[in-house]
Design an enzyme around this catalytic site. Structure first.
Site, mmCIF file in Angstrom:
data_model
loop_
_atom_site.group_PDB
_atom_site.id
_atom_site.type_symbol
_atom_site.label_atom_id
_atom_site.label_comp_id
_atom_site.label_asym_id
_atom_site.label_seq_id
_atom_site.Cartn_x
_atom_site.Cartn_y
_atom_site.Cartn_z
ATOM 1 N N LYS A 1 0.861 -1.193 0.000
ATOM 2 C CA LYS A 1 0.000 0.000 0.000
ATOM 3 C C LYS A 1 0.895 1.240 0.000
ATOM 4 O O LYS A 1 1.470 1.617 1.012
ATOM 5 C CB LYS A 1 -0.915 0.049 1.227
ATOM 6 C CG LYS A 1 -1.957 1.151 1.081
ATOM 7 C CD LYS A 1 -2.674 1.517 2.355
ATOM 8 C CE LYS A 1 -2.009 2.574 3.160
ATOM 9 N NZ LYS A 1 -1.786 3.892 2.488
ATOM 10 N N GLY A 48 6.764 5.757 8.258
ATOM 11 C CA GLY A 48 5.840 6.883 8.406
ATOM 12 C C GLY A 48 5.979 7.490 9.786
ATOM 13 O O GLY A 48 7.034 7.386 10.416
ATOM 14 N N VAL A 73 1.384 6.821 13.901
ATOM 15 C CA VAL A 73 0.766 5.696 13.182
ATOM 16 C C VAL A 73 1.554 4.414 13.459
ATOM 17 O O VAL A 73 0.982 3.340 13.663
ATOM 18 C CB VAL A 73 0.688 5.991 11.660
ATOM 19 C CG1 VAL A 73 0.163 4.784 10.897
ATOM 20 C CG2 VAL A 73 -0.190 7.201 11.402
ATOM 21 N N GLY A 74 2.878 4.528 13.509
ATOM 22 C CA GLY A 74 3.723 3.358 13.781
ATOM 23 C C GLY A 74 3.367 2.704 15.106
ATOM 24 O O GLY A 74 3.314 1.470 15.203
ATOM 25 N N GLU A 113 9.858 2.166 10.717
ATOM 26 C CA GLU A 113 10.808 3.248 10.449
ATOM 27 C C GLU A 113 10.054 4.552 10.609
ATOM 28 O O GLU A 113 9.189 4.876 9.790
ATOM 29 C CB GLU A 113 11.340 3.155 9.006
ATOM 30 C CG GLU A 113 12.360 2.084 8.790
ATOM 31 C CD GLU A 113 13.555 2.226 9.693
ATOM 32 O OE1 GLU A 113 13.843 3.346 10.164
ATOM 33 O OE2 GLU A 113 14.182 1.196 9.955
ATOM 34 N N CYS A 121 13.208 11.497 6.608
ATOM 35 C CA CYS A 121 13.297 11.130 8.026
ATOM 36 C C CYS A 121 14.734 11.263 8.494
ATOM 37 O O CYS A 121 14.993 11.363 9.690
ATOM 38 C CB CYS A 121 12.742 9.737 8.267
ATOM 39 S SG CYS A 121 13.445 8.508 7.210
ATOM 40 N N GLU A 171 9.793 16.558 15.429
ATOM 41 C CA GLU A 171 10.058 16.483 13.987
ATOM 42 C C GLU A 171 9.128 17.454 13.262
ATOM 43 O O GLU A 171 7.911 17.391 13.418
ATOM 44 C CB GLU A 171 9.824 15.063 13.489
ATOM 45 C CG GLU A 171 10.229 14.899 12.038
ATOM 46 C CD GLU A 171 10.071 13.467 11.538
ATOM 47 O OE1 GLU A 171 9.014 12.859 11.784
ATOM 48 O OE2 GLU A 171 11.003 12.969 10.881
HETATM 49 C C1 UN1 Z 1 13.526 8.442 4.433
HETATM 50 O O1 UN1 Z 1 13.559 9.666 4.522
HETATM 51 O O2 UN1 Z 1 12.480 7.821 4.726
HETATM 52 O O3 UN1 Z 1 19.443 8.247 3.678
HETATM 53 C C2 UN1 Z 1 14.628 7.620 3.914
HETATM 54 C C3 UN1 Z 1 18.690 8.945 3.003
HETATM 55 C C4 UN1 Z 1 17.829 8.292 1.958
HETATM 56 C C5 UN1 Z 1 16.660 7.596 2.559
HETATM 57 C C6 UN1 Z 1 15.816 8.404 3.455
HETATM 58 N N1 UN1 Z 1 18.643 7.358 1.224
HETATM 59 O O4 UN1 Z 1 18.604 10.134 3.160
#
Ligand code: UN1
Length: 497
Positions: free
Chosen positions: A175, A227, A231-232, A249, A283, A384
């Site tokens: 999804k 996400g 939610v996680g 993650e 992230c 964040e």
């Molecule tokens: C993310 O933001 O969910 O290391 C992953 C990085 C990318 C992946 C980020 N290769 O910045």
């Protein structure tokens, strides 16, 4: 007329059972409608889960290197279609074309890496306590694996999950984010073109109703999620109740430490890319800059000059350095944190406004922003923001730098600029994060290395690299007794005292 797209379940394209759809628009220009997508719910998830379960026996019995050939082919197809896929991705989620090409490249690298792992998928052989007996472990797939992903890496992040899962012999329900359904669909089409059999990969579009039905479905054995932490946590508690394997993650508040001996030009370039690349919507984005007082003003000055050179715009225009935020909600959130930072007493050094202009249409653009005089307890240092907002904290020692860096709930990425080898190694060990970069920004993970975070960022699993196969396989322990006698194990046959 915009296109209407479908789910892919059990080898056929089909609308949601309810017929409901949702629309998705270009965040750089809201009048640009990408299309209508199925707003899936429990019946669609059920059909996908039944198909994935039915496809499992043949797929897991296929020799792993044969599955690897299909993954290699997927890598070739992604390579050939890279530009086209990247253009569509930029239109859908806004980051510039040079970044979306990088996103596809991560999927290509992951495809080739996963293909190569199908010739390893190692177990162990271990001596037995007893004569004429052999012990070993083998890997079995977990079963039906569901991937629920975010929109900021619409192809790379799904590839980190889907390709190793397939390599290990699992079947998949995917999804994509409701903010990037088109990119997710194009990726699935490429996997199908590579010859992934019917039922082995199922695409279910939609938002919360689809996600919830996936997590709760009894035929789904494992869930991999990228996400928000909120939610996680919900997914993890459902999976805990239902005894499902779950990999999370989630957020980050990634620090970059710049010590007094750092190469400041290098650090400045790292900040600009780490904090404002992808409009800060990674992230792994650099969202906190922790700078030694001796170089604080000089570095802030360099960043200020360089950030002023960044061009905001549609990511499919070649002059664009920074694209829009993903949607109105993201814009509202970033704006709210500007007010919070000011209220808390931080100094808004530059930026802080929605960016407008003839070229920017009604896109969700926001100026690269820098707060100075930030202290660790401030919300702009703890929470964040997921936008182009960098918080700068001034420190006066290495020990203080580590303390400030570790002072957040999150623990994904981290970075340290220094020319001092001893401090670099201390930082590697002391930073509470899943990833540490030395003399590089907090972003830019490589596909063949483990990726994941500690504290509120993750739940102990890693994606990427060799470690992701620990999530997508179950260990089977095998004992082979070739002595022809009943040999009791040592625990059942205590040695006489
Ligand atoms: C993310 O933001 O969910 O290391 C992953 C990085 C990318 C992946 C980020 N290769 O910045």
């Amino acid at each position: 007329m915009a296109d209407t797209f479908e789910n892919y379940i059990d080898g056929t394209w089909q609308p949601a059972a309810s017929g409901a759809t949702f629309e998705n628009r270009n965040p750089a220009q809201q009048s640009d409608l990408i299309g209508h997508f199925p707003a899936s719910a429990a019946p669609d998830v059920d059909a996908a889960a039944v198909a994935a379960r039915a496809a499992l026996p043949a797929w897991r019995r296929m020799p792993a290197p044969e599955r690897g050939l299909l993954l290699k082919k997927a890598g070739d197809i992604l390579t050939a279609g890279k530009n086209e896929l990247a253009r569509a991705m930029t239109r859908e989620m806004g980051k510039p074309f040079f970044e979306t090409k990088g996103d596809v490249q991560e999927a290509i690298d992951t495809a080739y890496y996963a293909a190569s792992e199908t010739r390893r998928l190692f177990g162990h052989t271990v001596p037995s306590e007893l004569p004429e007996k052999m012990n070993m472990t083998i890997r079995r797939p977990v079963g039906v694996c569901a991937m629920i992903t975010a929109w900021n890496f619409p192809v790379a992040v799904p590839s980190w999950k889907i390709l190793p899962a397939l390599a290990a012999g699992n079947t998949v329900i995917f999804k994509p984010s409701e903010e990037a359904p088109h990119s997710g669909m194009l990726f699935v089409e490429m996997l199908l073109e590579a010859g992934i059999p019917d039922g082995v990969i199922n695409l279910v579009q939609g938002a919360d109703a689809a996600g919830k039905a996936i997590v709760e479905h009894p035929e789904v054995d494992a869930v991999a999620f990228t996400g928000s932490s909120e939610v996680g946590s919900q997914i993890a508690s459902t999976c805990g109740r239902l005894h499902k394997r779950v990999s999370l993650e989630m957020g980050g508040k990634n620090p970059m430490i710049v010590m007094e001996d750092a190469n400041l030009d290098l650090a400045m370039e790292g900040v600009i890319w780490g904090a404002y690349g992808t409009t800060g919507q990674r992230c792994t984005a650099t969202s906190r800059l922790i700078v030694h007082e001796d170089v604080h003003d000089a570095l802030v000055e360099r960043i200020t000059q360089e950030a002023a050179e960044l061009t905001l715009g549609d990511g499919n225009t070649s002059s664009t350095d920074v694209g829009p935020l993903i949607n109105q909600q993201a814009l509202d959130k970033v704006e709210s944190y500007i007010a919070i930072g000011k209220d808390e007493g931080a100094t808004l050094h530059f930026g802080g406004q929605r960016a407008t202009g003839d070229d920017l249409h009604d896109g969700f653009f926001f100026e690269p922003t820098l707060f100075t005089d930030v202290t660790p307890e401030m919300r702009i240092h703890q929470e964040e923001i997921f936008g182009p907002v960098l918080s700068v904290v001034r420190i006066s020692s290495f020990e203080e730098a580590l303390e400030v860096a570790n002072n957040t709930p999150y623990g994904l990425s981290s970075s340290m600029y220094t020319e001092n080898v001893a401090r670099a190694f201390q930082a590697m060990h002391e930073l509470e994060a899943g990833i540490t970069y030395i003399n590089g920004p907090t972003i830019g993970a490589e596909a063949h290395m483990p990726f994941g975070g500690v504290k509120a960022t993750g739940n102990g699993h890693r994606e990427g690299g060799w470690e992701v196969f620990d999530f997508y396989t179950e260990t089977k322990t095998v004992y082979v007794d070739y002595s022809g006698t009943l040999q009791k194990a040592q625990i059942d046959n205590p040695i006489e005292e």
